[in-house]
Scaffold this active site. Sequence first.
Site, short mmCIF file in Angstrom:
data_model
loop_
_atom_site.label_atom_id
_atom_site.label_comp_id
_atom_site.label_asym_id
_atom_site.label_seq_id
_atom_site.Cartn_x
_atom_site.Cartn_y
_atom_site.Cartn_z
CB ALA A 1 -2.30 2.75 -4.51
CB SER B 1 -0.91 0.00 1.24
OG SER B 1 -1.83 1.06 1.18
CG ASP B 2 2.98 4.86 -1.64
OD1 ASP B 2 3.90 4.79 -0.81
OD2 ASP B 2 2.76 5.87 -2.34
CD GLN B 3 -2.55 8.47 2.80
OE1 GLN B 3 -1.87 9.04 3.64
NE2 GLN B 3 -3.74 7.95 3.06
#
Length: 192
Positions: A105, A68-70
């Site tokens: 994401a 996950s990444d933001q």
Amino acid sequence: MPSLVLASTSTYRKQLLERLELAFLTDRPDVDESELPGETPTATAERLALAKARAVANRHPGSLIIGSDQVAYSDMQRFGKPGTAERAIGQLQAMRGKSIFFHTALCLLDTRNGTYQQDAVSTEVRFRALSDAEIQRYVEREQPFDCAGSAKAEALGISLIEYMRGDDPNALIGLPLISLCNMLRTAGVEIL
């Protein structure tokens, strides 16, 4: 059931995943999180979610890897993890009275067959017109140095926000659990 691995050492993501009451491991992905030239904030988050999952995949054969990444942004300006009080204050000053978009994401990589599922959730956060004194007091009290956008909506940072709009409140904290539950079910994981 395959092992579940969170490709992150984020305490926030770990706490969110613990809500599902599934056994899992964590592993540091060691991925360069720099944006690529000309890359949109949404594309950055989506690319990095997959890259993080792939970075730990070889160490966990037969597993499901969660990446996950933001990326927080407004127009062409991005707001990463500030790291220091000075930068947190600067970010909050730049964001006051504005809507900031947090694009989170998610990727679930199945190392048994190399396939993956991806999704992303955007959350609009409208910050109140904060005074410099309010910003200073908030940063001193909460020290949000490891949060994109310098505000912890799950804690005192909620007082900085006028409103939030999005499909999954967990996404703002760093892990879209609604999408993740759907992905895990598709991969054959029984959650309940």
